[in-house]
Design a protein around this motif. Structure first.
Motif, PDB file in Angstrom:
ATOM      1  N   ILE A  12       5.153 -15.129 -11.892  1.00 34.69           N
ATOM      2  CA  ILE A  12       5.852 -13.868 -11.610  1.00 34.69           C
ATOM      3  C   ILE A  12       5.564 -13.387 -10.196  1.00 34.69           C
ATOM      4  CG2 ILE A  12       5.932 -11.414 -12.204  1.00 34.69           C
ATOM      5  CD1 ILE A  12       5.561 -12.219 -15.129  1.00 34.69           C
ATOM      6  N   ASN A  13       4.290 -13.432  -9.790  1.00 40.81           N
ATOM      7  CA  ASN A  13       3.927 -12.958  -8.454  1.00 40.81           C
ATOM      8  C   ASN A  13       4.445 -13.877  -7.353  1.00 40.81           C
ATOM      9  OD1 ASN A  13       1.911 -10.482  -8.434  1.00 40.81           O
ATOM     10  ND2 ASN A  13       1.457 -11.675 -10.262  1.00 40.81           N
ATOM     11  N   VAL A  14       4.442 -15.189  -7.592  1.00 41.80           N
ATOM     12  CA  VAL A  14       4.980 -16.117  -6.599  1.00 41.80           C
ATOM     13  C   VAL A  14       6.470 -15.860  -6.389  1.00 41.80           C
ATOM     14  CG1 VAL A  14       5.529 -18.542  -6.180  1.00 41.80           C
ATOM     15  CG2 VAL A  14       3.243 -17.910  -6.941  1.00 41.80           C
ATOM     16  N   VAL A 162       5.920  -3.133  -1.019  1.00 39.39           N
ATOM     17  CA  VAL A 162       5.223  -2.274  -1.992  1.00 39.39           C
ATOM     18  C   VAL A 162       5.490  -2.704  -3.436  1.00 39.39           C
ATOM     19  CG1 VAL A 162       5.146   0.069  -2.934  1.00 39.39           C
ATOM     20  CG2 VAL A 162       4.987  -0.290  -0.471  1.00 39.39           C
ATOM     21  N   PRO A 163       6.752  -2.971  -3.846  1.00 37.52           N
ATOM     22  CA  PRO A 163       6.966  -3.408  -5.231  1.00 37.52           C
ATOM     23  C   PRO A 163       6.236  -4.705  -5.578  1.00 37.52           C
ATOM     24  CG  PRO A 163       9.032  -2.714  -4.244  1.00 37.52           C
ATOM     25  CD  PRO A 163       8.034  -2.780  -3.138  1.00 37.52           C
ATOM     26  N   SER A 164       6.205  -5.641  -4.614  1.00 37.18           N
ATOM     27  CA  SER A 164       5.519  -6.912  -4.879  1.00 37.18           C
ATOM     28  C   SER A 164       4.030  -6.699  -5.063  1.00 37.18           C
ATOM     29  CB  SER A 164       5.779  -7.895  -3.735  1.00 37.18           C
ATOM     30  OG  SER A 164       7.155  -8.206  -3.629  1.00 37.18           O
ATOM     31  N   TYR A 165       3.431  -5.846  -4.216  1.00 33.51           N
ATOM     32  CA  TYR A 165       1.991  -5.583  -4.360  1.00 33.51           C
ATOM     33  C   TYR A 165       1.693  -4.801  -5.635  1.00 33.51           C
ATOM     34  CZ  TYR A 165       0.696  -7.427   0.193  1.00 33.51           C
ATOM     35  OH  TYR A 165       0.439  -8.263   1.249  1.00 33.51           O
ATOM     36  N   ARG A 166       2.612  -3.943  -6.045  1.00 36.27           N
ATOM     37  CA  ARG A 166       2.412  -3.243  -7.318  1.00 36.27           C
ATOM     38  C   ARG A 166       2.393  -4.217  -8.485  1.00 36.27           C
ATOM     39  NH1 ARG A 166       6.358   2.062  -6.507  1.00 36.27           N
ATOM     40  NH2 ARG A 166       4.904   3.273  -5.218  1.00 36.27           N
ATOM     41  N   LEU A 168       1.530  -7.300  -8.274  1.00 36.49           N
ATOM     42  CA  LEU A 168       0.272  -8.045  -8.163  1.00 36.49           C
ATOM     43  C   LEU A 168      -0.891  -7.254  -8.749  1.00 36.49           C
ATOM     44  CD1 LEU A 168      -1.364 -10.455  -7.108  1.00 36.49           C
ATOM     45  CD2 LEU A 168      -1.508  -9.283  -4.898  1.00 36.49           C
ATOM     46  N   TYR A 169      -0.987  -5.975  -8.383  1.00 39.36           N
ATOM     47  CA  TYR A 169      -2.083  -5.141  -8.902  1.00 39.36           C
ATOM     48  C   TYR A 169      -1.991  -4.994 -10.418  1.00 39.36           C
ATOM     49  CZ  TYR A 169      -2.763  -3.891  -3.994  1.00 39.36           C
ATOM     50  OH  TYR A 169      -2.990  -3.925  -2.653  1.00 39.36           O
ATOM     51  N   ILE A 170      -0.767  -4.763 -10.908  1.00 37.28           N
ATOM     52  CA  ILE A 170      -0.601  -4.619 -12.356  1.00 37.28           C
ATOM     53  C   ILE A 170      -0.971  -5.922 -13.062  1.00 37.28           C
ATOM     54  CG2 ILE A 170       1.115  -4.291 -14.180  1.00 37.28           C
ATOM     55  CD1 ILE A 170       2.566  -2.369 -12.295  1.00 37.28           C
ATOM     56  N   SER A 171      -0.612  -7.057 -12.468  1.00 40.49           N
ATOM     57  CA  SER A 171      -0.924  -8.344 -13.080  1.00 40.49           C
ATOM     58  C   SER A 171      -2.420  -8.560 -13.168  1.00 40.49           C
ATOM     59  CB  SER A 171      -0.273  -9.478 -12.274  1.00 40.49           C
ATOM     60  OG  SER A 171       1.126  -9.342 -12.225  1.00 40.49           O
ATOM     61  N   VAL A 172      -3.132  -8.287 -12.048  1.00 40.42           N
ATOM     62  CA  VAL A 172      -4.570  -8.533 -12.016  1.00 40.42           C
ATOM     63  C   VAL A 172      -5.314  -7.581 -12.942  1.00 40.42           C
ATOM     64  CG1 VAL A 172      -6.629  -8.508 -10.559  1.00 40.42           C
ATOM     65  CG2 VAL A 172      -4.505  -9.516  -9.702  1.00 40.42           C
TER      66      VAL A 172
END
Length: 409
Positions: A12-14, A162-166, A168-172
């Motif tokens: 998803i993040n990739v 910003v959406p991509s980093y969000r 990423l943070y939610i995933s981690v």
């Protein structure tokens, strides 16, 4: 579960960051078509493409304003041709000088987070970079040729990322929270799932213990009767055969008893493993020589371990007997210290094919080379029980005609 969750969130993040990079490259490509600035007139083919993408043609006589977003391949993507996107884009373009005596010049400067001097130095540092890529985490650049000049365009994508980093943070953090919340549930379910297996193992040990008691008395009586017959009529072939089978059955019963009653907890002592192993191998060396087997030993001195002393003697004895019975021409033993672990290895040549053979540690299991050796398949099972009771691991594998049994303590 952890592996599948990690793979899913990684994919998803990739995909998220890849799409963000594609959107940024689409913008830098439009800037490159306009010679480094959105303010320049676009080429004719760019106007044609823009007209087609809006769904209207030039024949209607009406001026069509490009939209800030457009549907492309089923996805809503930013449209760099829109007035809104062009006015909000933060970027700069620098024409790199081909002569070291000349100074690079700014073609377009529409960014407040970077000074003009910083922009020139930044573009110069990207001279030998790839055609496009990320720089300074959230900036996307493109290097391209424009009428003989080498231009570098850098756009600020921090807001778009910003959406991509969000995600990423939610995933981690979401993944970590999910794992922490699932641990108690997995422990609870695991206990319920493994309880029947533990109960079956306990009942098996009880059955073996009772079987040992049931066999011991008849064997004692048969042995006493055989001795009486030999004293009465003398020793003959029949009494010798009976005596041989009684001794074989007695040994098997003794092994069964060892499996049933072995309990490691509360009986650990400091065992000088190096000294114990050296002494037992020296006592067995003559047995190997009688069979014409080559015996080699590599034992590091001063190695000790917290384990039941009697159980460890039985482990070494079983490994020695196993090598003595199944070796073709040579056998060897090693005792080494690897950081905070101790590795006891027994090996010998064999005709078995290459591969793992951990099944030899299962009870009543014998390999192809043991069919006519008379083994019951209990010795190495005892070795596994002792090593596991001391938080160790055992493994067996054949490679290049050599079988190695490794006890990791």
């Amino acid at each position: 579960m952890l592996l599948l969750l990690s793979v899913l969130l990684t994919v998803i993040n990739v995909i998220s960051f890849t799409m963000a990079a594609e959107d940024a490259d689409m913008v830098t490509q439009r800037i490159a078509l306009r010679h480094g600035s959105f303010e320049n007139k676009p080429p004719a083919e760019d106007i044609l493409n823009n007209s087609s993408s809006t769904g209207t043609g030039a024949s209607d006589g009406q001026k069509t304003e490009p939209r800030p977003f457009r549907i492309n391949g089923g996805f809503t993507r930013p449209d760099p041709d829109s007035e809104e996107m062009r006015s909000s884009m933060r970027y700069f373009t620098v024409a790199l000088s081909d002569d070291e005596h000349q100074i690079s010049e700014l073609v377009e400067y529409r960014i407040s987070a970077v000074t003009e001097d910083e922009a020139l130095a930044w573009a110069e540092s990207l001279r030998n970079g790839s055609e496009t890529g990320w720089t300074n985490v959230s900036y996307r650049y493109r290097i391209y040729d424009d009428n003989g000049r080498t231009l570098v365009t850098v756009i600020d994508q921090s807001r778009e990322l910003v959406p991509s980093y969000r995600i990423l943070y939610i995933s981690v953090f979401g993944g970590l929270v999910l794992i922490l919340l699932s641990i108690p549930m997995l422990i609870f379910i695991g206990k319920k799932q493994f309880r029947p297996l533990e109960e079956a193992d306990r009942k098996q040990r009880q059955f073996i213990a009772r079987l040992e008691n049931e066999f011991r008395m008849p064997l004692t009586i048969i042995n006493a009767g055989t001795e009486t017959l030999e004293r009465t009529i003398g020793k003959n072939e029949q009494t010798s055969s009976i005596d041989k089978q009684v001794r074989r059955m007695t040994g098997l019963v003794r092994e069964l008893g060892s499996l049933a009653v072995f309990e490691e907890s509360g009986s650990k002592t400091t065992t000088e493993l190096s000294e114990l192993m050296t002494a037992m191998l020296e006592n067995s060396r003559s047995s190997f020589e009688e069979k014409g087997l080559e015996l080699s030993c590599e034992i590091d001195p001063g190695i000790s371990v917290m384990i039941n002393d009697y159980a460890m003697q039985r482990v070494i004895k079983e490994l020695i007997n196993n090598a003595l019975v199944y070796s073709q021409s040579k056998a060897g033993f090693s005792l080494k210290r690897h950081k905070d672990r101790i590795k006891l290895t027994a090996y010998n040549d064999t005709q078995l094919p290459d591969g793992s053979c951990d099944e030899i540690f299962d009870r009543f299991t014998t390999l192809e080379n043991a069919r006519d050796k008379g083994g019951a398949g209990l010795g190495l099972s005892y070795v596994k029980d002792v090593i596991k009771s001391s938080d160790g691991r055992v493994s067996a594998a054949v490679r290049n005609g050599i079988i190695r049994i490794v006890c990791d303590l």
